[in-house]
Scaffold this motif. Structure first.
Motif, short mmCIF file in Angstrom:
data_model
loop_
_atom_site.label_atom_id
_atom_site.label_comp_id
_atom_site.label_asym_id
_atom_site.label_seq_id
_atom_site.Cartn_x
_atom_site.Cartn_y
_atom_site.Cartn_z
N LEU A 7 0.82 -1.20 0.00
CA LEU A 7 0.00 0.00 0.00
C LEU A 7 0.87 1.26 0.00
O LEU A 7 0.61 2.21 -0.75
CB LEU A 7 -0.93 0.00 1.22
CG LEU A 7 -1.84 1.22 1.37
CD1 LEU A 7 -2.80 1.33 0.19
CD2 LEU A 7 -2.60 1.16 2.68
N LEU A 8 1.90 1.29 0.83
CA LEU A 8 2.78 2.44 0.88
C LEU A 8 3.50 2.64 -0.46
O LEU A 8 3.69 3.78 -0.92
CB LEU A 8 3.81 2.27 2.00
CG LEU A 8 3.24 2.20 3.42
CD1 LEU A 8 4.34 1.91 4.42
CD2 LEU A 8 2.52 3.49 3.78
N ARG A 9 3.86 1.53 -1.08
CA ARG A 9 4.52 1.59 -2.39
C ARG A 9 3.55 2.15 -3.45
O ARG A 9 3.95 2.96 -4.29
CB ARG A 9 4.99 0.19 -2.79
CG ARG A 9 5.92 0.13 -3.99
CD ARG A 9 6.26 -1.31 -4.32
NE ARG A 9 6.72 -2.05 -3.14
CZ ARG A 9 6.11 -3.14 -2.66
NH1 ARG A 9 5.03 -3.62 -3.25
NH2 ARG A 9 6.59 -3.75 -1.59
N LYS A 10 2.32 1.73 -3.38
CA LYS A 10 1.31 2.16 -4.36
C LYS A 10 1.15 3.68 -4.37
O LYS A 10 1.00 4.29 -5.44
CB LYS A 10 -0.03 1.49 -4.03
CG LYS A 10 -1.19 1.91 -4.93
CD LYS A 10 -2.47 1.19 -4.53
CE LYS A 10 -3.66 1.62 -5.39
NZ LYS A 10 -4.90 0.90 -4.97
N TYR A 11 1.19 4.29 -3.19
CA TYR A 11 0.97 5.73 -3.09
C TYR A 11 2.26 6.52 -2.85
O TYR A 11 2.21 7.72 -2.61
CB TYR A 11 -0.04 6.03 -1.98
CG TYR A 11 -1.43 5.57 -2.35
CD1 TYR A 11 -2.26 6.37 -3.13
CD2 TYR A 11 -1.91 4.33 -1.94
CE1 TYR A 11 -3.54 5.96 -3.48
CE2 TYR A 11 -3.19 3.90 -2.29
CZ TYR A 11 -3.99 4.73 -3.06
OH TYR A 11 -5.26 4.31 -3.41
N ASP A 12 3.39 5.84 -2.90
CA ASP A 12 4.70 6.48 -2.71
C ASP A 12 4.74 7.26 -1.40
O ASP A 12 5.08 8.45 -1.35
CB ASP A 12 5.01 7.41 -3.89
CG ASP A 12 6.46 7.88 -3.89
OD1 ASP A 12 7.32 7.15 -3.34
OD2 ASP A 12 6.74 8.98 -4.43
N VAL A 13 4.38 6.57 -0.33
CA VAL A 13 4.32 7.18 1.00
C VAL A 13 5.42 6.58 1.88
O VAL A 13 5.44 5.36 2.09
CB VAL A 13 2.95 6.94 1.66
CG1 VAL A 13 2.97 7.38 3.12
CG2 VAL A 13 1.86 7.70 0.90
N PRO A 14 6.33 7.40 2.41
CA PRO A 14 7.34 6.89 3.35
C PRO A 14 6.74 6.74 4.74
O PRO A 14 5.81 7.46 5.11
CB PRO A 14 8.41 7.99 3.32
CG PRO A 14 7.63 9.23 3.06
CD PRO A 14 6.50 8.84 2.14
N ALA A 15 7.28 5.82 5.50
CA ALA A 15 6.76 5.59 6.85
C ALA A 15 7.89 5.21 7.79
O ALA A 15 9.00 4.87 7.36
CB ALA A 15 5.71 4.48 6.83
N SER A 16 7.60 5.27 9.07
CA SER A 16 8.54 4.83 10.10
C SER A 16 7.99 3.59 10.78
O SER A 16 6.82 3.57 11.18
CB SER A 16 8.75 5.94 11.15
OG SER A 16 9.35 7.08 10.56
#
Length: 222
Positions: A7-16
């Motif tokens: 999901l993070l890859r799909k929307y190009d969202v970085p996370a911790s």
């Protein structure tokens, strides 16, 4: 975890991701995959122990060993910590300073980032505050002994998160969300995160970042 990362890859969202050292040792390839996709791994205890129940010596040893393990596995030294269960002892902040960590994300004194004080003196450690109402486990966790069971609908959970986000957006301030892969990562629940990302992306001017990046920006404003 694969579903969350997808999901993070799909929307190009970085996370911790805050990972206990024992978990990192059990799943080293997973940690390397997380870092390889541009996310951050921070400290989250040795095996999710409560700092307030440890001696100062044990707490210091476990925190330092945890940082060493995460660095060995990911080739990156963690710069921040989320204490297990957001639990603090009288020595936690002192140890954080000894280790040279730049931020903590375990306390709740504000909606915005702030600098932690020790004995009324600035420490240079940035607090990225958490809050139970922005935590998926508050609404969706089921305890193994049956003492806690979900009592909110998924739509209600999304509504709380959206309202918190909208308030932060109006204030042009921080929106920090705490999620657990073993809580939110099910097929029936992961859509909550996707809808929240879509809502934020639709604004057009929302900055998605890791905690490390947030701490750097907050420190530059001190």
């Amino acid at each position: 975890m694969p579903r969350v990362l997808e999901l993070l890859r799909k929307y190009d969202v970085p996370a911790s991701f805050f990972v206990p050292a024992v978990i990192a040792q059990l799943y080293p390839s997973e940690q390397r995959a997380v870092v390889g996709e541009g996310h951050e791994i921070g400290m989250h205890g040795w095996i999710h122990e409560l700092n307030s129940e440890l001696s100062v010596e044990s707490e210091r040893s476990l925190m330092m060993r945890s940082a060493d393990v995460l660095e060995k596995i990911t080739s990156r030294r963690p710069t921040g910590i989320r204490t297990p269960s957001w639990d603090y002892s009288d020595a936690t902040l002192q140890i954080i300073r000894e280790m040279g960590l730049t931020y903590d994300s375990s306390l709740m004194a504000d909606d915005s980032c702030y600098e932690l004080l020790e004995d009324e003196e600035p420490t240079g450690v940035i607090e990225i505050p958490v809050e139970w109402i922005r935590d998926d486990a508050t609404y969706l966790w089921m305890g193994p002994d049956g003492s806690s069971r979900p009592d909110s609908s998924l739509d209600d959970v999304l509504s709380v998160f959206i309202r918190e986000f909208e308030g932060a957006y109006q204030d042009a301030d921080l929106f920090q969300l705490t999620l657990h892969p073993h809580v939110i990562g099910y097929r029936s629940r992961i859509w909550i995160v996707e809808e929240l990302i879509r809502c934020a992306k639709a604004k057009g001017d929302v900055w998605f970042s890791t905690h490390h990046q947030v701490a750097e920006r907050a420190a530059s404003c001190l």
